[in-house]
Scaffold this active site. Structure first.
Site, mmCIF file in Angstrom:
data_model
loop_
_atom_site.group_PDB
_atom_site.id
_atom_site.type_symbol
_atom_site.label_atom_id
_atom_site.label_comp_id
_atom_site.label_asym_id
_atom_site.label_seq_id
_atom_site.Cartn_x
_atom_site.Cartn_y
_atom_site.Cartn_z
ATOM 1 N N ASN A 12 -49.812 -14.941 37.419
ATOM 2 C CA ASN A 12 -48.732 -14.951 36.431
ATOM 3 C C ASN A 12 -48.219 -13.504 36.273
ATOM 4 O OD1 ASN A 12 -47.459 -14.610 33.866
ATOM 5 N ND2 ASN A 12 -48.159 -16.638 33.290
ATOM 6 N N ASP A 14 -45.634 -12.494 34.372
ATOM 7 C CA ASP A 14 -44.808 -12.290 33.166
ATOM 8 C C ASP A 14 -44.848 -10.845 32.667
ATOM 9 O OD1 ASP A 14 -44.238 -14.966 33.111
ATOM 10 O OD2 ASP A 14 -45.571 -15.441 31.444
ATOM 11 N N ARG A 23 -38.167 -1.373 28.024
ATOM 12 C CA ARG A 23 -37.314 -0.198 28.120
ATOM 13 C C ARG A 23 -35.911 -0.527 28.620
ATOM 14 N NH1 ARG A 23 -40.190 4.774 28.070
ATOM 15 N NH2 ARG A 23 -38.235 5.745 28.635
ATOM 16 N N HIS A 55 -39.892 -11.841 28.188
ATOM 17 C CA HIS A 55 -40.288 -11.158 29.429
ATOM 18 C C HIS A 55 -39.448 -11.653 30.607
ATOM 19 C CE1 HIS A 55 -42.994 -14.603 29.304
ATOM 20 N NE2 HIS A 55 -43.831 -14.027 28.454
ATOM 21 N N THR A 108 -48.659 -15.427 22.378
ATOM 22 C CA THR A 108 -48.732 -16.087 23.681
ATOM 23 C C THR A 108 -48.952 -17.563 23.396
ATOM 24 O OG1 THR A 108 -49.927 -16.158 25.787
ATOM 25 C CG2 THR A 108 -51.231 -15.611 23.847
ATOM 26 N N GLU A 163 -53.059 -28.808 33.347
ATOM 27 C CA GLU A 163 -53.629 -27.465 33.264
ATOM 28 C C GLU A 163 -54.388 -27.393 31.945
ATOM 29 O OE1 GLU A 163 -51.318 -24.022 34.489
ATOM 30 O OE2 GLU A 163 -52.226 -22.852 32.880
ATOM 31 N N GLY A 206 -56.198 -16.666 29.398
ATOM 32 C CA GLY A 206 -57.284 -15.778 28.982
ATOM 33 C C GLY A 206 -58.343 -15.514 30.035
ATOM 34 N N HIS A 228 -52.462 -11.931 32.238
ATOM 35 C CA HIS A 228 -52.623 -10.748 31.403
ATOM 36 C C HIS A 228 -53.721 -9.828 31.934
ATOM 37 C CE1 HIS A 228 -53.723 -8.562 27.617
ATOM 38 N NE2 HIS A 228 -52.407 -8.455 27.587
HETATM 39 N N1 PXP Z 1 -51.144 -20.816 31.946
HETATM 40 C C1 PXP Z 1 -50.326 -21.031 30.894
HETATM 41 C C2 PXP Z 1 -49.851 -22.409 30.641
HETATM 42 C C3 PXP Z 1 -49.900 -19.958 30.081
HETATM 43 O O1 PXP Z 1 -49.083 -20.196 29.033
HETATM 44 C C4 PXP Z 1 -50.317 -18.655 30.406
HETATM 45 C C5 PXP Z 1 -49.816 -17.501 29.597
HETATM 46 O O2 PXP Z 1 -48.443 -17.354 29.798
HETATM 47 C C6 PXP Z 1 -51.170 -18.476 31.512
HETATM 48 C C7 PXP Z 1 -51.584 -19.577 32.242
HETATM 49 C C8 PXP Z 1 -51.697 -17.122 31.879
HETATM 50 O O3 PXP Z 1 -52.532 -16.699 30.846
HETATM 51 P P1 PXP Z 1 -53.059 -15.190 30.780
HETATM 52 O O4 PXP Z 1 -51.875 -14.307 30.814
HETATM 53 O O5 PXP Z 1 -53.812 -15.158 29.498
HETATM 54 O O6 PXP Z 1 -53.938 -15.000 31.988
#
Ligand code: PXP
Length: 252
Positions: A12, A14, A23, A55, A108, A163, A206, A228
């Site tokens: 991910n 993001d 910025r 984002h 989040t 998921e 997480g 993250h």
């Molecule tokens: N899966 C889903 C559905 C999410 O909403 C997120 C966070 O955007 C993630 C996975 C990734 O989670 P993390 O950024 O905590 O690893």
């Protein structure tokens, strides 16, 4: 219970764009981030187009589509049910759409969809229908808590995958809480139900490197969406090496 396909890594990205949007500059460059992930073992790129566009922006979506296609890898778009977001999804044709709940004030995504609420169920059913009739071959995943009753309701929507929200498990793991065992037990129960119903079982939220050996040893999840932690760790070790390391752990 055995997996329907070998585990894969969804990265991910993001938070590459969180930094860019902070910025209003053109860096960090999303194309560069995508290439580093895809050249170092990411099987999929996941992005969340949020209603508040904090984002990922609409213009990022076709870029992710084009570059994942160039590398013959998957594009997973997370979204809630806002019409403008769904329109963007239709225009960029992701391979997978993961439907998530969304609140503007949340830091989040805070949990799975509440399918036990009839109005939420109806809205999600409409969204699934719109996506399926407008994006050829799209696969749908639903972001849910590991709860058997919710799985039984989800099955009515014929998702290709669920998921599982791993956020609370992850917090317990990091806090070394003895609740970890009960989260793992719930994951196993729902995974068995999903596999019996030929629905793929994915994980997200997480997750850090430390948790992977435990989760992988239990053979529960076929896909790990991690964001993250990867971007945070990249500050110290670089995006490519961090993705490569996780990919090797997952594929071992
Ligand atoms: N899966 C889903 C559905 C999410 O909403 C997120 C966070 O955007 C993630 C996975 C990734 O989670 P993390 O950024 O905590 O690893």
């Amino acid at each position: 219970m055995s997996l329907l396909y070998p585990p894969r890594l969804g990265v991910n990205i993001d938070h590459v764009t969180t930094l860019r949007q902070a910025r209003g500059e053109d860096y960090p460059c999303i194309k560069r981030a995508l290439k580093q992930c895809l050249e170092n073992g990411a099987d999929q790129i996941t992005i969340h187009l949020r209603e508040d566009r904090r984002h990922i922006q609409d213009a990022d979506c076709p870029i992710v589509r084009n570059i994942t296609s160039d590398y013959n890898k998957l594009f997973n778009l997370e979204l809630a049910t806002a019409k403008d977001v769904i329109d963007t999804a239709i225009h960029c044709s992701p391979d997978w759409v993961c439907i998530v709940p969304e609140k503007r004030e949340e830091k989040t995504t805070e949990g799975g969809l509440n399918l036990q609420d009839e109005s939420v169920f109806k809205k999600i059913a409409q969204t699934v229908e719109t996506l399926r009739s407008n994006i050829s071959g799209v696969k749908v995943s639903l972001f849910l808590e590991a709860n058997l009753k919710t799985m039984e309701i989800a099955k009515k929507l014929s998702p290709e995958a669920v998921e599982i929200h791993t956020g609370e498990y992850a917090k317990s793991f990091l806090a070394k809480s003895d609740k970890v065992e009960s989260y793992l037990k719930d994951f196993m129960i729902v995974q068995q139900y999903l596999v019996e119903n030929k629905i793929h079982c994915h994980a997200g939220h997480g997750i850090t490197r430390e948790m992977l050996p435990q989760l992988l040893s239990m053979n529960i999840f076929e896909e790990y969406n991690i964001g993250h932690w990867i971007i945070s760790e990249s500050i110290f070790n670089g995006l490519g090496p961090v993705v490569k390391d996780l990919s090797e752990i997952i594929k071992k």
